[in-house]
Design a protein around this motif. Sequence first.
Motif, short mmCIF file in Angstrom:
data_model
loop_
_atom_site.label_atom_id
_atom_site.label_comp_id
_atom_site.label_asym_id
_atom_site.label_seq_id
_atom_site.Cartn_x
_atom_site.Cartn_y
_atom_site.Cartn_z
N ARG A 123 0.83 -1.22 0.00
CA ARG A 123 0.00 0.00 0.00
C ARG A 123 0.86 1.27 0.00
NH1 ARG A 123 -2.31 -4.14 2.41
NH2 ARG A 123 -4.58 -4.43 2.37
N ASN A 124 2.15 1.09 -0.26
CA ASN A 124 3.10 2.21 -0.26
C ASN A 124 3.14 2.94 1.08
OD1 ASN A 124 3.97 1.94 -3.02
ND2 ASN A 124 2.00 2.82 -3.65
N LEU A 125 2.95 2.18 2.14
CA LEU A 125 3.05 2.71 3.50
C LEU A 125 4.40 2.32 4.09
CD1 LEU A 125 -0.36 1.96 5.29
CD2 LEU A 125 0.69 4.21 4.99
N ARG A 126 5.11 3.29 4.61
CA ARG A 126 6.36 2.99 5.29
C ARG A 126 6.08 2.65 6.75
NH1 ARG A 126 7.70 6.91 1.41
NH2 ARG A 126 9.58 6.43 0.21
N VAL A 127 6.99 1.87 7.35
CA VAL A 127 6.83 1.46 8.74
C VAL A 127 8.03 1.93 9.55
CG1 VAL A 127 6.60 -0.49 10.33
CG2 VAL A 127 5.47 -0.56 8.09
N ILE A 128 7.75 2.66 10.63
CA ILE A 128 8.78 3.18 11.53
C ILE A 128 8.59 2.54 12.90
CG2 ILE A 128 9.64 5.26 12.67
CD1 ILE A 128 8.58 6.86 10.31
N LEU A 129 9.69 2.12 13.51
CA LEU A 129 9.63 1.55 14.85
C LEU A 129 10.10 2.56 15.89
CD1 LEU A 129 11.01 -2.10 14.46
CD2 LEU A 129 8.63 -1.31 14.52
N ASP A 130 9.58 2.43 17.09
CA ASP A 130 9.97 3.26 18.23
C ASP A 130 11.16 2.57 18.90
OD1 ASP A 130 9.88 5.24 20.17
OD2 ASP A 130 7.71 5.13 20.37
N LEU A 131 12.35 3.12 18.74
CA LEU A 131 13.57 2.53 19.30
C LEU A 131 13.89 3.18 20.64
CD1 LEU A 131 15.94 0.54 18.70
CD2 LEU A 131 17.16 2.51 17.76
N GLU A 153 17.34 -4.51 7.84
CA GLU A 153 17.46 -5.63 6.90
C GLU A 153 16.16 -6.40 6.80
OE1 GLU A 153 20.82 -7.83 8.30
OE2 GLU A 153 22.28 -6.30 7.65
N LEU A 154 15.34 -6.33 7.84
CA LEU A 154 14.04 -6.98 7.82
C LEU A 154 13.05 -6.21 6.94
CD1 LEU A 154 13.14 -9.57 9.33
CD2 LEU A 154 12.04 -8.09 11.01
N GLY A 155 13.33 -4.91 6.74
CA GLY A 155 12.47 -4.11 5.88
C GLY A 155 11.86 -2.88 6.51
N VAL A 156 12.22 -2.61 7.78
CA VAL A 156 11.72 -1.40 8.44
C VAL A 156 12.30 -0.17 7.74
CG1 VAL A 156 11.90 -0.08 10.58
CG2 VAL A 156 11.29 -2.49 10.66
N ASP A 157 11.51 0.90 7.67
CA ASP A 157 11.92 2.09 6.93
C ASP A 157 12.62 3.15 7.76
OD1 ASP A 157 10.69 1.66 4.14
OD2 ASP A 157 9.02 1.21 5.49
N GLY A 158 12.55 3.03 9.08
CA GLY A 158 13.20 4.03 9.91
C GLY A 158 12.81 3.87 11.37
N PHE A 159 13.26 4.83 12.18
CA PHE A 159 13.04 4.76 13.61
C PHE A 159 12.68 6.12 14.18
CE2 PHE A 159 16.08 1.55 12.38
CZ PHE A 159 15.59 0.40 12.99
N ARG A 160 11.84 6.10 15.18
CA ARG A 160 11.67 7.25 16.07
C ARG A 160 12.50 6.89 17.29
NH1 ARG A 160 9.63 7.66 21.64
NH2 ARG A 160 9.38 9.90 21.95
N VAL A 161 13.47 7.73 17.64
CA VAL A 161 14.40 7.40 18.72
C VAL A 161 13.91 8.03 20.02
CG1 VAL A 161 16.78 7.49 19.51
CG2 VAL A 161 16.29 7.26 17.06
N ASP A 162 13.59 7.18 20.98
CA ASP A 162 13.10 7.63 22.28
C ASP A 162 14.25 8.20 23.11
OD1 ASP A 162 10.86 7.67 24.22
OD2 ASP A 162 12.15 6.32 25.36
N VAL A 163 13.97 9.22 23.91
CA VAL A 163 14.95 9.88 24.78
C VAL A 163 16.15 10.36 23.97
CG1 VAL A 163 16.02 9.79 27.06
CG2 VAL A 163 14.29 8.12 26.49
N ALA A 164 15.89 10.91 22.79
CA ALA A 164 16.99 11.38 21.94
C ALA A 164 17.35 12.82 22.30
CB ALA A 164 16.59 11.31 20.48
#
Length: 207
Positions: free
Chosen positions: A96-104, A196-207
């Motif tokens: 669906r052309n949606l990127r996925v960002i994880l909370d690191l 490498e799994l395919g995640v597009d980026g991260f939101r970095v907590d306590v940055a």
Amino acid sequence: MVEGVISPWWRKGVIYQIYPRSFQDSNGDGIGDLNGIRMRLDYISEILGVDAIWLSPIFLSPMKDFGYDVADYCEVDPIFGTMLDFKALLSDADARNLRVILDLVPNHSSDQHPWFVESSSSHDNPKRGWYVWRDASPDGGPPNNWLSVFGGSAWQWHEPTTQYYLHSFLKEQPDLNWRNPHVEQAMFDVVRFWLELGVDGFRVDVA
């Protein structure tokens, strides 16, 4: 913007934060999960029209701080599903052309993370320096007057090894020592694992 230079997508992209625990329950256990998010991707992409979804922590955790106390940075907590479920979410989002960002959460781990279990086992353990340990002050109290974000001292006494460890948040969230190159390398390995799994980026907590 300089002519001919492509601006990164995230500079103007619309990012929709999802708190998985309360977003959509797919199996009736009362807890939102990854498959629940998959069920809502058409709505997110077609109705909301966003460019990316940002998932609050889904890592293995004892949930003292709702996932911000990570016990394994490379595992999905069973309350949210499995790694196969996450891979399916990535695939469905990509379609669906949606990127996925994880909370690191790199500032601290759970006190149940194997790194801290080793670090707290003895002064001589190779991972002792992966966290911030200090001797007591001359009067036996904390090393200094630093406070936790959640109130009280930022130092927790550890009787088995007779030192204090630093925790900027809960005492169950010991701070990692980013001055230690081994910590830096380990966290970079975590980032590489998810990319490498395919995640597009991260939101970095306590940055």
